[in-house]
Design an enzyme around this catalytic site. Structure first.
Site, short mmCIF file in Angstrom:
data_model
loop_
_atom_site.label_atom_id
_atom_site.label_comp_id
_atom_site.label_asym_id
_atom_site.label_seq_id
_atom_site.Cartn_x
_atom_site.Cartn_y
_atom_site.Cartn_z
N GLU A 230 3.99 31.85 -55.04
CA GLU A 230 3.52 33.10 -53.74
C GLU A 230 2.34 33.12 -54.03
OE1 GLU A 230 6.35 36.02 -54.25
OE2 GLU A 230 8.01 34.69 -52.94
N GLU B 174 12.96 29.89 -52.76
CA GLU B 174 13.51 31.42 -53.01
C GLU B 174 14.08 31.85 -51.81
OE1 GLU B 174 11.48 33.79 -54.32
OE2 GLU B 174 10.35 33.20 -56.16
O1 IFM Z 1 11.61 38.47 -57.49
C1 IFM Z 1 10.46 38.11 -56.29
C2 IFM Z 1 9.52 37.03 -56.48
O2 IFM Z 1 9.42 36.50 -58.25
C3 IFM Z 1 9.11 36.37 -56.32
N1 IFM Z 1 9.51 35.93 -55.12
C4 IFM Z 1 9.96 37.30 -54.51
C5 IFM Z 1 11.35 38.15 -54.99
C6 IFM Z 1 11.85 39.54 -54.46
O3 IFM Z 1 10.82 40.14 -54.69
#
Ligand code: IFM
Length: 472
Positions: free
Chosen positions: A177, A373
């Protein structure tokens, strides 16, 4: 994460995934490890940020997190009981190089050796992310991601971690990210290092991409043929209420500053002209792009990671209106509040938007996709040794069906990693938002598999998600 077949037929109320689909869960070093001063680890920007009053809810810090640094073997055994085929974790740069450059801390590297060995002993494929936001503080002190040198130091660090684990880890991600690192870290400052400098955020975005490309080249040059490299942007689906030119333009602006600013240079198209024009009022940030940089950034990846949680709602605003919050620097756009079904974090739960996003990426991205994710935060109650997280389970199942639909429509998705394996340190929200499919009592460190964790285990066991609402 090998080639998938088209086997996505519906049978006996189950929606089957391709036979070689990868099932996993994800975490990140700072969010779970704890032991922030153990074995020579240097401070990261998140240690500094969390120690600054008012930055993290409740004054929470990276201690104790999930105490995973010491409990990793038990956690791997838990993953094995859930049936995970793969585990996505991140390596903490300040454990490996306490000041981000130069001296290597052998005890820090040795932790990842032990973790990887434990995973392999349980038949779980390690998927290593090299940067999930815990920049060594010393690197920030010399400019952080706003400084070009950080990209080079990141590549050095990536090469040395890769060299150490290359005989056992085949799947690698450079950055997690980068939008958050750039725009939340340096744009509106709600994440570490807490800087408010919208132009600096754009410069940071370029240096993150440059670091990605340099790291990729350094690792690939020394990698066995079966190693696979990737980068993981965070994605949303930008939603508008009205289908007219003004609304489409507002959506395009947000899409530009969230997605295309990364996707276009990664694909070799350079920075999008409209994004450069829209942000020109902040100063000449593309001035940091030097000859040859864009070719480095466009070094091909083998797969693209997709982190998706919720859509973003936008509307047109007056030309002078500067968007508040994470899109600091964007003019003429208003961000609208989420609506409909919300998670406990107040994020909109919209699985249809996930399918749309995957179909879009399927059209625009030349490599296979992996969901790296996806998940939801809700408050949980442990009662009688159980956590009946019905809403998180429903979110999980709805979003898995959304992935299944996208695969059925021809999108090449090779795997799904639930965020997160464990409840953990949710950045500026501290321990107040729980994303785990496994509950963690941060006082006792007891782990309790939630209903959503059992549901995930069932999905993995059948390699299929129910067509009806049995688990949801
Ligand atoms: O916890 C975070 C993660 O570190 C990065 N992506 C989003 C998740 C939820 O906010």
């Amino acid at each position: 994460m090998t080639a998938t077949g088209p086997d996505t037929e519906v049978g006996q109320g189950l929606l089957s995934f391709p036979p070689d689909f990868t099932w996993g869960a994800a975490t990140a070093s700072f969010q779970i490890e704890g032991s922030t001063t153990a074995d020579g680890r240097g401070p990261s920007i998140w240690d500094t940020f969390a120690a600054t009053p008012g930055r993290v809810r409740g004054g929470d810090t990276g201690e104790p997190a999930c105490d995973h640094y010491r409990r990793y073997a038990d956690d791997v055994a838990l993953m094995s009981r859930l049936g995970l085929g793969a585990y996505r974790f991140s390596v903490a740069w300040p454990r490996v190089q306490p000041t981000g450059a130069g001296r290597v801390e052998p005890r820090g590297l040795a932790f990842y050796d032990r973790l990887v060995d434990e995973l392999l002993a349980h038949g779980i494929e390690p998927v290593a992310t090299l940067y999930h936001w815990d920049l060594p503080q010393a690197m920030e002190d010399s400019g952080g991601w706003r400084a070009r040198d950080t990209a080079h130091r990141f590549a050095d660090y990536a090469a040395l971690v890769h060299e150490r684990l290359a005989d056992r880890v085949r799947q690698w991600t450079t950055l997690n990210e980068p939008w958050c690192s750039a725009f939340l870290g340096y744009g509106n400052g709600i994440h570490a290092p807490g800087v408010v400098d919208p132009r600096g955020a754009l410069e940071a975005a370029h240096h993150l991409l440059l670091g990605h490309g340099l790291a990729l080249r350094a690792m690939r040059g020394a990698a066995p043929a079966d190693h696979r490299f990737s980068v993981v942007p965070n994605f949303s689906a930008v939603r508008v209420d009205v289908d007219d030119d003004r609304h489409r333009l507002a959506a395009r602006k947000v899409d530009g500053l969230q997605h295309r600013i990364f996707l276009d240079p990664l694909a070799g198209r350079g920075y999008p002209a409209d994004v450069v024009a829209d942000t020109a009022w902040l100063g000449d940030w593309p001035g940091v792009v030097r000859d040859g940089d864009l070719a480095v950034v466009a070094t091909p990846v083998d797969w693209l990671g997709v982190n998706y949680y919720s859509p973003t709602r936008v509307a047109p605003a007056s030309a002078e209106h500067v968007t508040a919050g994470p899109f600091a620097g964007l003019r003429g756009v208003a961000l609208l509040p989420p609506r409909g079904r919300l998670t406990g974090f107040g994020w909109e739960a919209d699985a249809r938007a996930f399918t749309e996003l995957l179909e879009r990426l399927g059209r625009e991205v030349a490599v296979p996709l992996v969901i790296t994710e996806n998940g939801s935060a809700f408050p949980d109650v442990v009662a009688g040794g159980r956590v009946e997280d019905v809403e998180r389970t429903r979110y999980l199942v709805d979003h898995l069906r959304a992935v299944h639909t996208a695969i059925g429509r021809g999108v090449d998705v090779r795997g799904y990693f639930a965020w997160s394996l464990l409840d953990n340190f949710e950045w500026a929200a501290g321990y107040g938002q729980r994303f785990g499919v496994v509950h963690v009592d941060f006082g006792t460190q007891e782990r309790t598999v939630k209903r959503s964790g059992h549901a995930l285990a069932e999905v993995i066991r059948h390699n299929a998600v129910p067509a009806d609402d049995r688990l949801g």
